[in-house]
Enzyme design. Sequence first.
Site, mmCIF file in Angstrom:
data_model
loop_
_atom_site.group_PDB
_atom_site.id
_atom_site.type_symbol
_atom_site.label_atom_id
_atom_site.label_comp_id
_atom_site.label_asym_id
_atom_site.label_seq_id
_atom_site.Cartn_x
_atom_site.Cartn_y
_atom_site.Cartn_z
ATOM 1 N N SER A 126 0.813 -1.220 0.000
ATOM 2 C CA SER A 126 0.000 0.000 0.000
ATOM 3 C C SER A 126 0.844 1.266 0.000
ATOM 4 O O SER A 126 1.913 1.324 0.628
ATOM 5 C CB SER A 126 -0.881 -0.009 1.256
ATOM 6 O OG SER A 126 -1.395 1.270 1.503
ATOM 7 N N GLU A 128 0.154 3.630 1.746
ATOM 8 C CA GLU A 128 0.217 4.058 3.154
ATOM 9 C C GLU A 128 1.605 3.812 3.731
ATOM 10 O O GLU A 128 1.973 4.420 4.728
ATOM 11 C CB GLU A 128 -0.807 3.278 3.986
ATOM 12 C CG GLU A 128 -2.165 3.951 4.119
ATOM 13 C CD GLU A 128 -2.135 5.171 5.049
ATOM 14 O OE1 GLU A 128 -2.612 6.233 4.602
ATOM 15 O OE2 GLU A 128 -1.649 5.068 6.181
ATOM 16 N N TYR A 150 -1.564 0.393 10.695
ATOM 17 C CA TYR A 150 -1.832 -0.284 9.417
ATOM 18 C C TYR A 150 -0.630 -0.144 8.476
ATOM 19 O O TYR A 150 -0.168 -1.124 7.883
ATOM 20 C CB TYR A 150 -3.096 0.320 8.771
ATOM 21 C CG TYR A 150 -3.292 -0.087 7.326
ATOM 22 C CD1 TYR A 150 -3.828 -1.326 6.998
ATOM 23 C CD2 TYR A 150 -2.935 0.773 6.280
ATOM 24 C CE1 TYR A 150 -3.998 -1.705 5.673
ATOM 25 C CE2 TYR A 150 -3.110 0.404 4.956
ATOM 26 C CZ TYR A 150 -3.635 -0.839 4.648
ATOM 27 O OH TYR A 150 -3.798 -1.211 3.339
HETATM 28 P P1 NAP Z 1 -11.457 -4.557 1.956
HETATM 29 O O1 NAP Z 1 -12.604 -4.224 1.068
HETATM 30 O O2 NAP Z 1 -11.394 -3.974 3.327
HETATM 31 O O3 NAP Z 1 -11.377 -6.157 2.067
HETATM 32 C C1 NAP Z 1 -10.576 -6.794 3.025
HETATM 33 C C2 NAP Z 1 -10.808 -8.291 2.947
HETATM 34 O O4 NAP Z 1 -9.986 -8.953 3.929
HETATM 35 C C3 NAP Z 1 -12.254 -8.726 3.220
HETATM 36 O O5 NAP Z 1 -12.580 -9.756 2.330
HETATM 37 C C4 NAP Z 1 -12.165 -9.263 4.636
HETATM 38 O O6 NAP Z 1 -13.157 -10.220 4.932
HETATM 39 C C5 NAP Z 1 -10.794 -9.919 4.600
HETATM 40 N N1 NAP Z 1 -10.240 -10.207 5.923
HETATM 41 C C6 NAP Z 1 -10.068 -9.357 6.954
HETATM 42 N N2 NAP Z 1 -9.521 -9.993 7.994
HETATM 43 C C7 NAP Z 1 -9.329 -11.280 7.618
HETATM 44 C C8 NAP Z 1 -8.809 -12.430 8.252
HETATM 45 N N3 NAP Z 1 -8.346 -12.405 9.520
HETATM 46 N N4 NAP Z 1 -8.726 -13.595 7.553
HETATM 47 C C9 NAP Z 1 -9.195 -13.641 6.290
HETATM 48 N N5 NAP Z 1 -9.724 -12.596 5.640
HETATM 49 C C10 NAP Z 1 -9.790 -11.416 6.299
HETATM 50 O O7 NAP Z 1 -10.074 -4.168 1.240
HETATM 51 P P2 NAP Z 1 -9.789 -3.795 -0.314
HETATM 52 O O8 NAP Z 1 -10.011 -2.340 -0.499
HETATM 53 O O9 NAP Z 1 -10.450 -4.783 -1.188
HETATM 54 O O10 NAP Z 1 -8.213 -3.996 -0.368
HETATM 55 C C11 NAP Z 1 -7.645 -5.271 -0.656
HETATM 56 C C12 NAP Z 1 -6.222 -5.318 -0.103
HETATM 57 O O11 NAP Z 1 -5.438 -4.286 -0.706
HETATM 58 C C13 NAP Z 1 -6.106 -5.082 1.394
HETATM 59 O O12 NAP Z 1 -5.021 -5.854 1.852
HETATM 60 C C14 NAP Z 1 -5.767 -3.611 1.517
HETATM 61 O O13 NAP Z 1 -5.080 -3.362 2.723
HETATM 62 C C15 NAP Z 1 -4.881 -3.436 0.302
HETATM 63 N N6 NAP Z 1 -4.861 -2.088 -0.310
HETATM 64 C C16 NAP Z 1 -6.024 -1.481 -0.631
HETATM 65 C C17 NAP Z 1 -5.989 -0.239 -1.259
HETATM 66 C C18 NAP Z 1 -7.250 0.467 -1.652
HETATM 67 O O14 NAP Z 1 -7.172 1.677 -1.942
HETATM 68 N N7 NAP Z 1 -8.387 -0.208 -1.731
HETATM 69 C C19 NAP Z 1 -4.742 0.351 -1.563
HETATM 70 C C20 NAP Z 1 -3.576 -0.332 -1.230
HETATM 71 C C21 NAP Z 1 -3.636 -1.562 -0.613
HETATM 72 P P3 NAP Z 1 -14.624 -9.806 5.518
HETATM 73 O O15 NAP Z 1 -15.468 -9.488 4.311
HETATM 74 O O16 NAP Z 1 -15.025 -11.038 6.228
HETATM 75 O O17 NAP Z 1 -14.419 -8.598 6.405
HETATM 76 N N1 GDD Z 2 -12.328 7.442 6.240
HETATM 77 C C1 GDD Z 2 -12.439 8.780 6.315
HETATM 78 N N2 GDD Z 2 -13.571 9.319 6.851
HETATM 79 N N3 GDD Z 2 -11.421 9.547 5.868
HETATM 80 C C2 GDD Z 2 -11.557 10.890 5.941
HETATM 81 C C3 GDD Z 2 -12.704 11.495 6.458
HETATM 82 C C4 GDD Z 2 -13.760 10.671 6.948
HETATM 83 O O1 GDD Z 2 -14.786 11.142 7.434
HETATM 84 N N4 GDD Z 2 -12.549 12.847 6.371
HETATM 85 C C5 GDD Z 2 -11.352 13.058 5.813
HETATM 86 N N5 GDD Z 2 -10.736 11.882 5.558
HETATM 87 C C6 GDD Z 2 -9.383 11.723 4.998
HETATM 88 C C7 GDD Z 2 -8.476 10.829 5.846
HETATM 89 O O2 GDD Z 2 -7.963 11.536 6.965
HETATM 90 C C8 GDD Z 2 -7.410 10.454 4.817
HETATM 91 O O3 GDD Z 2 -6.416 11.445 4.770
HETATM 92 C C9 GDD Z 2 -8.188 10.450 3.484
HETATM 93 O O4 GDD Z 2 -9.454 11.082 3.748
HETATM 94 C C10 GDD Z 2 -8.435 9.064 2.909
HETATM 95 O O5 GDD Z 2 -8.982 8.233 3.920
HETATM 96 P P1 GDD Z 2 -9.565 6.769 3.588
HETATM 97 O O6 GDD Z 2 -10.535 6.852 2.477
HETATM 98 O O7 GDD Z 2 -10.031 6.190 4.891
HETATM 99 O O8 GDD Z 2 -8.310 5.985 2.995
HETATM 100 P P2 GDD Z 2 -6.785 5.910 3.451
HETATM 101 O O9 GDD Z 2 -5.982 6.705 2.479
HETATM 102 O O10 GDD Z 2 -6.609 6.181 4.900
HETATM 103 O O11 GDD Z 2 -6.492 4.351 3.266
HETATM 104 C C11 GDD Z 2 -6.931 3.671 2.095
HETATM 105 O O12 GDD Z 2 -5.935 3.723 1.107
HETATM 106 C C12 GDD Z 2 -4.724 3.043 1.426
HETATM 107 C C13 GDD Z 2 -3.765 3.255 0.244
HETATM 108 O O13 GDD Z 2 -3.089 4.471 0.401
HETATM 109 C C14 GDD Z 2 -7.273 2.230 2.491
HETATM 110 O O14 GDD Z 2 -7.900 1.589 1.410
HETATM 111 C C15 GDD Z 2 -6.020 1.447 2.845
HETATM 112 O O15 GDD Z 2 -6.367 0.067 3.050
HETATM 113 C C16 GDD Z 2 -5.051 1.578 1.670
HETATM 114 O O16 GDD Z 2 -3.870 0.859 1.926
#
Ligand code: NAP
Ligand code: GDD
Length: 329
Positions: A126, A128, A150
């Site tokens: 990520s 992050e 995280y």
């Molecule tokens: P998500 O929607 O939060 O999905 C997370 C998945 O992990 C869900 O299927 C959840 O199952 C499963 N899970 C959580 N704890 C578990 C456990 N102990 N054992 C097995 N499964 C478990 O995340 P996403 O947005 O699809 O992201 C996919 C991956 O990419 C994650 O690793 C995230 O950290 C990473 N990532 C995401 C982003 C982004 O912007 N979306 C960016 C960079 C990296 P349940 O449905 O049962 O909760």
């Molecule tokens: N969730 C949330 N809720 N975020 C807020 C809010 C609110 O009400 N208001 C402002 N934000 C700001 C957060 O402080 C952050 O700076 C930004 O919006 C994005 O927040 P999120 O959408 O929660 O995502 P994230 O960037 O913290 O994390 C996501 O992206 C990562 C990749 O950079 C997640 O998907 C992580 O799992 C992923 O790794």
Amino acid sequence: MTRSKRALITGITGQDGAYLAELLLEKGYEVHGMVRRSSSERFERIEPLLDRIQLHEGDLIDQLSLVRLLEKIKPTEVYNLAAQSFVPTSFSQPLLTGEVTALGATRMLEAIRVVDSQIRFYQASSSEMFGKVPTEPQDESTPFWPRSPYGVAKVYAHWITVNYRESYDIYAVSGILFNHESPLRGTAFVTRKITDAVARIKHGLLDKLRLGNLDAERDWGFAGDFVEAMYLMMQQDSPRDYVIATGQKHTVRQFVELAFDRAGLDWEDYVELDPAFLRPAEVNTLCGDASKAKQELGWKPKVNFQQLVNMMVDADLHRVERMKDGLLP
Ligand code: NAP
Ligand code: GDD
């Protein structure tokens, strides 16, 4: 003889799991998903795929469940998407986040080492991990400075993936993905929280939207584009890590403006600042450089920021309308 392609996706019930499962089915894969036990089924995102994929119970916290799954399924590729992925929860549950998001990756790599080291492994790293960024844009050589439990857990998982590649000759790759969104995004994440609220406000079901830091900047792309990069990373001659990003950053405020505008609303009438949504340590800005992925994988994003906002607002407007009409629960 080429082996038939069989994929195991952890986190298949999440946003990326659903898009990746669909893509791999299109590519002719036999698709298996690992799901953790829950008192109620959470299969909404993969509902349309259920008759074409096979689900198995397992948990990243339970080592033997992973070993047994690999022995049973005999996958050629494992995509490790499962994680405790919500940054604020990682501050309130840092140990759980470490167990799942950090050690979970090690458990899967250990399972591969024990069962069949020919299995290819993808780790969902990520942006992050960059956290307090020293330079912009960030690429594969930018040092990590995570700002949340995280982010720290993802750095561990990233380096253990590199380590197993170097130590045991496993085809293990790490995709450093910047934020990617879609209509399937969880409603706690800021983009979907906004588009869901816009739709509810438009249909008279909500008065106000409370948000935290509107100045935060993110490089937001479309999840459907980003899972293609995961697939491509697993098809190369040698395993390498890649940054996947659009290269364009926007503030939360810009997302809010465009989303309300799409529904014909003025955001300033509805948005309130709420300190409860501020974080102990914030990642103020992220913007990625995916040149290496473009050159070596031929990957580039297809959906731009405005198209992403429109897609998400339109989907939520449609969903809330059907909900109001009693066509959806
Ligand atoms: P998500 O929607 O939060 O999905 C997370 C998945 O992990 C869900 O299927 C959840 O199952 C499963 N899970 C959580 N704890 C578990 C456990 N102990 N054992 C097995 N499964 C478990 O995340 P996403 O947005 O699809 O992201 C996919 C991956 O990419 C994650 O690793 C995230 O950290 C990473 N990532 C995401 C982003 C982004 O912007 N979306 C960016 C960079 C990296 P349940 O449905 O049962 O909760
Ligand atoms: N969730 C949330 N809720 N975020 C807020 C809010 C609110 O009400 N208001 C402002 N934000 C700001 C957060 O402080 C952050 O700076 C930004 O919006 C994005 O927040 P999120 O959408 O929660 O995502 P994230 O960037 O913290 O994390 C996501 O992206 C990562 C990749 O950079 C997640 O998907 C992580 O799992 C992923 O790794």
